[in-house]
Design a protein around this motif. Structure first.
Motif, PDB file in Angstrom:
ATOM      1  N   THR A 164      -7.276 -33.930  -3.205  1.00 26.81           N
ATOM      2  CA  THR A 164      -6.580 -32.888  -2.437  1.00 26.81           C
ATOM      3  C   THR A 164      -5.145 -33.304  -2.125  1.00 26.81           C
ATOM      4  O   THR A 164      -4.210 -32.508  -2.248  1.00 26.81           O
ATOM      5  CB  THR A 164      -7.342 -32.593  -1.139  1.00 26.81           C
ATOM      6  N   ALA A 165      -4.971 -34.583  -1.729  1.00 27.84           N
ATOM      7  CA  ALA A 165      -3.638 -35.086  -1.403  1.00 27.84           C
ATOM      8  C   ALA A 165      -2.718 -35.053  -2.614  1.00 27.84           C
ATOM      9  O   ALA A 165      -1.485 -34.929  -2.475  1.00 27.84           O
ATOM     10  CB  ALA A 165      -3.733 -36.506  -0.852  1.00 27.84           C
ATOM     11  N   ALA A 166      -3.286 -35.138  -3.819  1.00 31.86           N
ATOM     12  CA  ALA A 166      -2.490 -35.103  -5.046  1.00 31.86           C
ATOM     13  C   ALA A 166      -2.242 -33.679  -5.525  1.00 31.86           C
ATOM     14  O   ALA A 166      -1.660 -33.470  -6.600  1.00 31.86           O
ATOM     15  CB  ALA A 166      -3.191 -35.904  -6.137  1.00 31.86           C
ATOM     16  N   GLY A 167      -2.704 -32.684  -4.746  1.00 30.58           N
ATOM     17  CA  GLY A 167      -2.480 -31.302  -5.104  1.00 30.58           C
ATOM     18  C   GLY A 167      -3.525 -30.702  -6.010  1.00 30.58           C
ATOM     19  O   GLY A 167      -3.342 -29.599  -6.539  1.00 30.58           O
ATOM     20  N   GLY A 168      -4.642 -31.406  -6.199  1.00 34.72           N
ATOM     21  CA  GLY A 168      -5.694 -30.912  -7.074  1.00 34.72           C
ATOM     22  C   GLY A 168      -6.810 -30.228  -6.311  1.00 34.72           C
ATOM     23  O   GLY A 168      -6.801 -30.164  -5.073  1.00 34.72           O
TER      24      GLY A 168
END
Length: 346
Positions: free
Chosen positions: A207-211
Motif C-alpha cells: 500500500t505504501a508503494a502505491g499498489g
C-alpha cells in the motif's frame, strides 16, 4: 589431581573483584558492571572451567536456582532453537530448567504449574512454538515470569517476541525494490496471530508503494498444501510475478509448483519465505531469500530478562520486540517474461 578453580581465581584472571564475579554468575551483573567486565568474567569462568557451588548458592540466596518452562508443540513440533538457547543461557548462570509440555491444554498446564510450584522454582518462562496470544494463569502474574514468542493481551507479564509486522514489510519491500507490483501472498491459518501480523506487514508495504494490497491465499502449513495453493495462484491468466510465503513449507511447495509449471526462479517468478527455521528453503536451488527470525537471540534475552527480575526484584512489565533481518539469496530478481503453464511465452 588439579586444584578446582575458585571464584577468586576467576576474579584474578578477569581483573575484577570477587564480589563482581558473584554478581555476574548470579545473573545480577546488568546495571552493576559494564558489559565488557561481564564478558571478561564469563570468559575467565569458562577458561578455568569454574562453576559455582549450587548448594552454597541456594543456601545464601534462599533460591533453588531452577526455572520452570511451560511449552507445547506447534505445527512443526517444539521450538528446538529457543529451548536449546534458553537452556544454555540459564546454564551460564548456574540455573537449571525444568521443562514441562502442556500440550496446549489448560488443565494440563494447571497441573504442571502445581508441580513446578511444589519444586519451588524461582521463576517461569513460557515458550510458544509460534507467535500467539497467551493469557497467563494468576500464579504467573504474581511470580517472576517472561513470555517468549507470545504476548499477554493484558500486558500483565513481560515478553520477548519478534516483530512479525516488520518481517512482513521487509519481505514485500525486497520484491518492491526489484519492481514487482503483482505480488501473491500464500498463508497458513488465517486466524493465527502470526499469520495476521505477517499479512498486515506485507499489505502495509504494498500500500505504501502505491499498489493494491494482495489478498491472502489460504493454503495450510505443509508442503502439499502449499503446492495446491501455489498451483491455483500461478495457473491463472493474471498470475503474480512474485510470491511471499508466510511459512517455510508453503514456500517449498510453491517452488515445486514453479518447476512443475516451467516457471524459472527467479527469472520468471520471485519467491520469498518468512521462515527458514527448518533450513528447507535455504537448501533449494536456487536458495530462497528469507526473513530471519532471531529465535536464539530472543531466547537468550528472555532468560536474561527473567534473571534480571529475580536479581533486582523489579515488577516492571517490559515488552521487547526483535527485528527480523532479510537474508537475500538467489530467488528474487526483477520481473521477467511471462510464460504460460506449459512454459510457453505468452
Amino acid at each position: 589431581m588439579a586444584r578446582k578453580a575458585t571464584a577468586q581465581d576467576v576474579a584474578d584472571l578477569a581483573g575484577v573483584s570477587r564480589s563482581s564475579v558473584s554478581l555476574v554468575l548470579n545473573g545480577r551483573g546488568a546495571g552493576n558492571l559494564s558489559p565488557e567486565k561481564q564478558r571478561a568474567v564469563r570468559a575467565a569462568a569458562q577458561q578455568l572451567d569454574y562453576t559455582p557451588n549450587a548448594v552454597a548458592l541456594s543456601l545464601r540466596s534462599r533460591r533453588t536456582r531452577t526455572l520452570g518452562v511451560l511449552t507445547w508443540p506447534g505445527a512443526v513440533g517444539f521450538s528446538q532453537t529457543m529451548l536449546h538457547r534458553a537452556l544454555r543461557k540459564a546454564g551460564e548462570h548456574s540455573y537449571l530448567l525444568l521443562v514441562m509440555d502442556t500440550d496446549g491444554d489448560a488443565d494440563v498446564e494447571r497441573r504442571q504449574l502445581d508441580t513446578l510450584r511444589d519444586r519451588q522454582v524461582d521463576g517461569f518462562l513460557v515458550v510458544s512454538p509460534a507467535m500467539a496470544h497467551y493469557r497467563p494463569a494468576e500464579v504467573l502474574t504474581s511470580t517472576p515470569t517472561v513470555l517468549l514468542n507470545c504476548l499477554d493481551p493484558d500486558r500483565r507479564v513481560s515478553g520477548v517476541s519478534p516483530d512479525e509486522v516488520q518481517a512482513g514489510r521487509r519481505a514485500a519491500e525486497v520484491l518492491l525494490r526489484q519492481g514487482h507490483r503483482r505480488i501473491g501472498l500464500l498463508v497458513g491459518d488465517p486466524d493465527a496471530l502470526q499469520t495476521q501480523l505477517r499479512v498486515s506487514g506485507v499489505q502495509q508495504a504494498v500500500t505504501a508503494a502505491g499498489g493494491v494490497p494482495p489478498q491472502p491465499c489460504v493454503a495450510g502449513r505443509n508442503i502439499d498444501e502449499g503446492a495446491r495453493g501455489a498451483r491455483a495462484m500461478l495457473s491463472g491468466p493474471d498470475r503474480p510475478t512474485a510470491v511471499v510465503c508466510t511459512h517455510e513449507r508453503l514456500a517449498v511447495g510453491a517452488a515445486l509448483v514453479a518447476a512443475e509449471l516451467g516457471l524459472g526462479v527467479p527469472a520468471e517468478l520471485s519467491l520469498v519465505s518468512l521462515e527458514d527455521g527448518e533450513r528447507l528453503t535455504s537448501r533449494l536451488d536456487p536458495p530462497m531469500t528469507t526473513v530471519h527470525r532471531p529465535d536464539g537471540a530472543m531466547a537468550e534475552q528472555a532468560v536474561s530478562l527473567l534473571l534480571e527480575q529475580l536479581g533486582t526484584g523489579t515488577e516492571e512489565v517490559r515488552q521487547l520486540l526483535f527485528g527480523c533481518p532479510v537474508r537475500e539469496r538467489g530467488s528474487v530478481a526483477a520481473p521477467g517474461q511471462r510464460r504460460g503453464p506449459a512454459g510457453r511465452p505468452r
